[in-house]
Design a protein around this motif. Structure first.
Motif: not given
Length: 73
Positions: A1-11
């Motif tokens: 998982m790439d947490l550098s991308i701002k997304s609802a899934q990462n949140i």
């Protein structure tokens, strides 16, 4: 998982990991829907801190919970 991308899934992933690691009982108070991408970097900083440490004092846990509360939209 790439947490550098701002997304609802990462949140959602970060909030789930934080609440699991801290063994938070009232997870409804800290729900992924309560956070917006505008506070993503701050949430990521808290996530990094929580994942880095093995244990937390009660004061640290309270401070983290307060910070998460401050980031809620």
């Amino acid at each position: 998982m790439d947490l550098s991308i701002k997304s609802a899934q990462n949140i959602k992933y970060m909030v789930d990991q934080i609440t699991t690691k801290l063994r938070m009982v009232n997870t409804g108070a800290i729900s992924p829907e309560h956070f917006s991408t505008s506070s993503y970097e701050d949430l990521k900083d808290i996530y990094d801190l929580v994942m880095r440490k093995q244990s937390f004092s009660p004061n640290e846990m309270q401070a983290i919970a307060e910070e998460l509360g401050n980031l809620r939209k």
